[in-house]
Each structure stands twice: as C-alpha cells, then as structure tokens.
Write an enzyme that holds these catalytic residues in place. Structure first.
Site, PDB file in Angstrom:
ATOM      1  N   HIS A  44     -32.524 -25.882 -11.291  1.00 48.35           N
ATOM      2  CA  HIS A  44     -31.906 -24.894 -10.389  1.00 48.35           C
ATOM      3  C   HIS A  44     -32.745 -23.621 -10.314  1.00 48.35           C
ATOM      4  O   HIS A  44     -32.984 -23.095  -9.234  1.00 48.35           O
ATOM      5  CB  HIS A  44     -30.500 -24.527 -10.890  1.00 48.35           C
ATOM      6  N   ASP A  79     -27.536 -18.397  -7.015  1.00 43.06           N
ATOM      7  CA  ASP A  79     -27.239 -19.817  -7.010  1.00 43.06           C
ATOM      8  C   ASP A  79     -25.727 -19.958  -6.820  1.00 43.06           C
ATOM      9  O   ASP A  79     -24.951 -19.270  -7.487  1.00 43.06           O
ATOM     10  CB  ASP A  79     -27.668 -20.415  -8.370  1.00 43.06           C
TER      11      ASP A  79
END
Ligand code: UDP
Length: 456
Positions: A14, A118
């Site tokens: 990520h 995120d």
C-alpha cells in the site's frame, strides 16, 4: 502555501504505490510541500525507492507510532492483529504526528491545506473535516472490491453470516443483490464480508466505504476502459472519481531492484525461445503458497519444459521437491525478489502465475501477459474472478492444477485468445497514461484540486 498531509497504510503493498503517486504530484506541484506519515518499519522498507527519487525534494517522511504497546504479546496471529492495533491508534496518533510536524516547521511551517490518504486509513477523513480542508481518498485495490465493501450490509442481509448459510450459497452469483457485481459469486467475496465478520478490520472496511462518500475525490489505481461498469456504478455513490492508473505505467517506477540479474537472464532466454513463452511466478511481497502447492507448481513447471523465473521467499525453498533446482538449472531461475513490473513488460514473458494482488494484476495487464490465478486471501479472490471471467485474460488454478493451466496459457489456442485480449487492454492502458489520455487528464485534475485553496 500548499501543504498536503499524506497518510499511508503501512501493510501489504500500500505505502510504496502511494509514495510513488506523491512523488509524481510533488514534481507537478513544486511549490507545494508534502508530509508523508507512515510507520518507521514501512518507511524503512520503501526508503530505497525514496532515496533514489530526486522528485522527493518537497516531500518529508515522518514516522508514526505503529500502535503496538511495548512488550505486547501477539496472540491472534500477526498480520490482522498488527493492522488492528495500528487502526486503533490511528486517529490520535496521526493527529499528533501531523501537529508535531507542523510545529517543527514541516511543510515549511504551513498549516495543512489538504489531506491525501490511503482509503484504509479512514480517520484521515476525520482529520480533514476537523481542519476544514479537502480530503482525497486513495483506493489502491480494484473498483469492484470497494463496491463489495460499500454493499456489505446488504450482502450480509441476503446471504447471512452463519458459516452454514455462506457454504450453502457459495456458488450463487451476486447479481440479485447488486447487479453491478453480477460476475462475482459469494465465494469470491473477501474474508470479512460474510465470513469472519467480527473485528476492527472488517468493521473499518465497511465504515471506510461509507465514509469515503464524504471525500472530495476518490483516486483509483486503474484506467478507464478496464472497469467501466463498476466505475459507472461507483459514480452514483461517490463525489468525484479520478482514475490515474495503472500506477506501474504512469508513476515514477519504485526502484526496480534486480539483485539477482533476472532481466539479464530473461534477455538471454529470449534469444533462445519464441516470444511470450517464459513463465513468471510470484505471490506478492509477503505471501507464499501452501507447502503442498509449492511442490505441485514445481513439478508442473518441470514437466512443462518451459523456461521460468520464480520469485520465492527463501523460507519456502525447503518445500521444493528434492533435486528440482539442479534438474531445472539453466531453464529456471528461482530468486527471492524479481523486478516484477519489468519482467511482465518483457516480450519473452508469456504467463504469470500470481496470487492476484491488485498491483500484480495491473502490472500483468500493463504487460499484456495472461495470468494463472491462485488467490490466497483478502481481495485476491475477487481480482482473480475478474481476470478469468470479466476480462477473460487468465485461468483459475483450481485445486493446484498448475500443469493444465501452464499448457493452456503457454501452448493452447485459448491461451492465444487470452493474450490477444490482454494485449488489447495493454494498449488501452498505454493510451490512458499517454498525452491527453484519461489517467493523464485525471492526474491534472488531482493536481488542481490539491493546489487550490479550496475550503469546505
Ligand atoms: N514485487 C516485485 N518483485 C517480487 C515480488 C513482488 O517487484 O519479487 C512487487 C510487485 O511488482 C507488486 C508488489 O510487489 O508491485 C506486490 O503487490 P500486490 O498488490 O500484487 O501484492 P501484495 O504484496 O500486496 O500481496
């Protein structure tokens, strides 16, 4: 002065793609400053990509606490527990880190003017609201997995969450619940939707999908033309969708380490074999196949006679059949790490045996390489279903039938058809990231959004 606070999710793959996105934004907006908040461990693991990137002059990296109390004894099993501890600590943690950074002169001492995070770190949205600044949420998986999270409650209501209900309905398609998700079956859904529904992480994912409706924009690592039906549906839910992928084509590449000479090996192999005939195997940055399947895959690769490169964690080597490495020497290369995006872009690569992590799927699409799918967990099951049944550029290795899949993809007529479709998608992806393409235009819109002194 524009000061963007960036919040990373420090697990799986990520943080590195988010940092690549920030690196490109930092070049486009040189007068802006970016403060990147991530755990020390994750920052350290993506640092090699960072230090080599000149673009990061106006990006500062900050370590935030990972939420693991000193002396803490893990009991649930690491990945999920680590994630839950991080998420539990996140709201206060991130606020403190951001305030400390500004007080210490970070962002040239300027107040934060925009929050980019995120999507898994949904508390970033709360911070943005407290500050009265725009919140840009970055969804790093496929569009359809966000849809599944958004409709979790509805899916649970219809399917149930008792193991016997889920088992009985596992082959049913979701079309009667959410028509936009019609290609997927109950068994394709990731853990946490109708199975193992308790815990902070599944709750967070469901809330995140709902909360992202408040985001000024949601950014996707995908491109127009790949997930159109799902994107159309998401447009009815979220304010503004910006597709800026595939990241592997559009963003500055994270340093493609090749310590084992895989590309040189592939170049040499290419001289001896026809194009698109080499197999590439990888199960992502941290997962491994169950041991019996390691042996099954090794036997299938050996029997296929094909050349192959296998990115395999050192710890998994013990599960290879006796003598496998010696017998396949010269036509097979087994390494702990390969420069994957470049391997998949190489003309010699003809099949990708993959766990279907979203970055891997998109890198395969960007290289025009058909996939042999062996999903392991989280969103990989949905991604695999899209590869095999929506885009029809891959085959499922059901029950570890790797041999059948290798001959189908590398030698069969069906494999040729899959490659044709994969190459067509690759061309669409290239157009999207080219001048005037949809990803380029959306990236321009993102730069504008971050740069404007927009107020809630
Ligand atoms: N990767 C790589 N070399 C390897 C193994 C993985 O470059 O030997 C990269 C791969 O290119 C991809 C990422 O690691 O960008 C894996 O991301 P994905 O989302 O597919 O899976 P995850 O690691 O999150 O399970």
């Amino acid at each position: 002065m524009v000061h963007v606070a960036v919040f990373a999710f420090p697990f799986g793959t990520h943080a590195a793609p988010l940092l690549s996105l920030v690196a490109k934004l930092a070049v486009e907006a040189p007068a802006a400053t970016f403060s990147f908040f991530n755990t020390a461990k994750s920052n350290a693991s993506i640092a090699p990509a960072v230090v080599s990137c000149e673009a990061l002059r106006n990006v500062d990296l900050y370590d935030v606490w990972d939420g693991v109390p000193e002396g803490y004894a893990f009991d649930q099993g690491r990945p999920r527990e680590e994630i839950e501890l991080f998420l539990k600590a996140a709201p206060g943690n991130l606020r403190r880190a951001m305030e400390d950074a500004v007080a210490a002169g970070g962002g040239s001492g300027n107040a934060v003017t925009c929050v980019l995070g995120d999507a898994f770190v949904s508390s970033a949205g709360d911070l943005a609201e407290e500050l009265g600044v725009p919140w840009v949420s970055v969804w790093t998986s496929a569009t359809f997995s966000l849809l599944a999270h958004f409709y979790t409650e509805k899916i649970r209501r219809v399917i149930g969450v008792r193991p016997e209900d889920v088992l009985a309905k596992r082959d049913e398609r979701l079309e009667f619940i959410i028509p936009a998700l019609s290609p997927f079956r109950v068994r394709d859904l990731m853990d946490g939707i109708v199975t193992n529904v308790d815990g902070i992480f599944p709750r967070m994912l469901q809330q995140m999908a709902e909360k992202s409706r408040r985001a000024t924009a949601v950014v996707f690592n995908t491109f127009d033309g790949l997930e159109s039906t799902f994107l159309d549906h998401l447009r009815t839910i979220y304010h503004k969708l910006l597709t800026v992928g595939p990241f592997s084509l559009f963003l500055p590449p994270p340093s493609q380490r090749d310590p084992h000479g895989c590309l040189e090996w592939l170049d040499a192999a290419a001289a001896a074999v026809r194009p698109a005939s080499v197999g590439y195997v990888s199960f992502g940055s941290f997962l491994s196949l169950p041991p019996p399947e390691v042996a099954a895959l090794a036997e299938a690769l050996e029997a296929s006679g094909a050349r192959f490169v296998w990115s395999m964690k050192d710890a998994a080597r013990v599960h290879l059949p006796d003598g496998f490495l010696e017998r396949t020497k010269g036509r097979g290369l087994v390494v702990p790490w390969a420069p994957q995006a470049a391997m998949l872009a190489h003309a010699a690569t003809g099949a990708f045996v993959t766990h279907c992590g979203w970055n891997s799927v998109l890198e395969s699409v960007a290289g025009g390489v058909p996939m042999i799918c062996r999903p392991i967990f989280v969103d990989q099951t949905m991604n695999a279903r899209a590869v095999t049944d929506v885009w029809r550029i891959g085959v499922a290795a059901e029950g570890g039938a790797f041999g059948k899949c290798l001959s189908l993809v590398l030698d069969g007529e069906e494999g040729k058809e899959m490659r044709r479709r994969a190459v067509a998608l690759k061309e669409t992806a290239r157009s999207a990231v080219g001048d005037g393409g949809s990803s380029s235009k959306n990236f321009g819109a993102l730069v504008e959004l971050l740069s404007s002194r927009w107020k809630r």
